[in-house]
Design an enzyme around this catalytic site. Structure first.
Site: not given
Length: 147
Positions: A53, A55, A83, A86
């Site tokens: 992701h 992040e 999410c 993260c």
């Protein structure tokens, strides 16, 4: 630097737009003081890695640059609400604060959130307590979800 910072979020939006060809509408930036430490965007499909992701990529790059697992004093800017994975990574990295744009409420058929646990809930149950600025430049970030 005061948070939230419009210039930093605008940079994250630019990164997301530039990398949409790779699937990413999520771009993240780590700042410390007045310096951008790292940037990242989602590369799940490109790298064939489900945890890549935006992040996570930004946190990984910042840890390498600072040669430390501890990102104390750093702030994460991201175009979409982190999410749970993260958000947890932010807690484990001991990031000082998070600024996000679009929220889970903005998800759609094109951009869907798989685990509906708000980052604020993760932060409230984690240690240290992270500062949070949510829905910052939300409309601009939400626009990324329509492409």
């Amino acid at each position: 630097m005061n948070h939230p910072n419009k210039e930093i979020m605008m940079r994250a939006i630019e990164i997301a737009k530039k990398n949409m060809k790779f699937e990413s509408v999520v771009a993240s930036i780590i700042v410390k003081g007045d310096e951008i430490i790292s940037e990242g965007f989602t590369t799940i499909k490109r790298d064939k890695n489900p945890i890549n992701h935006g992040e996570i990529n930004a946190i990984t790059n910042a840890a390498k640059k600072l040669d430390s697992h501890n990102l104390e004093g750093c702030w994460l800017y991201t175009t979409f609400e982190p999410c749970p994975m993260c958000a947890s990574a932010c807690v484990w990295a001991q990031i000082e604060g998070v600024v996000y744009g679009a929220s889970m409420d903005d998800k759609n058929e094109i951009f869907n959130q798989r685990v509906l646990i708000r980052c604020e809930e993760v932060f409230n149950k984690g240690t240290p307590k992270l500062q949070l600025h949510k829905d910052f430049m939300r409309n601009e970030c939400k626009g990324l979800l329509l492409n």
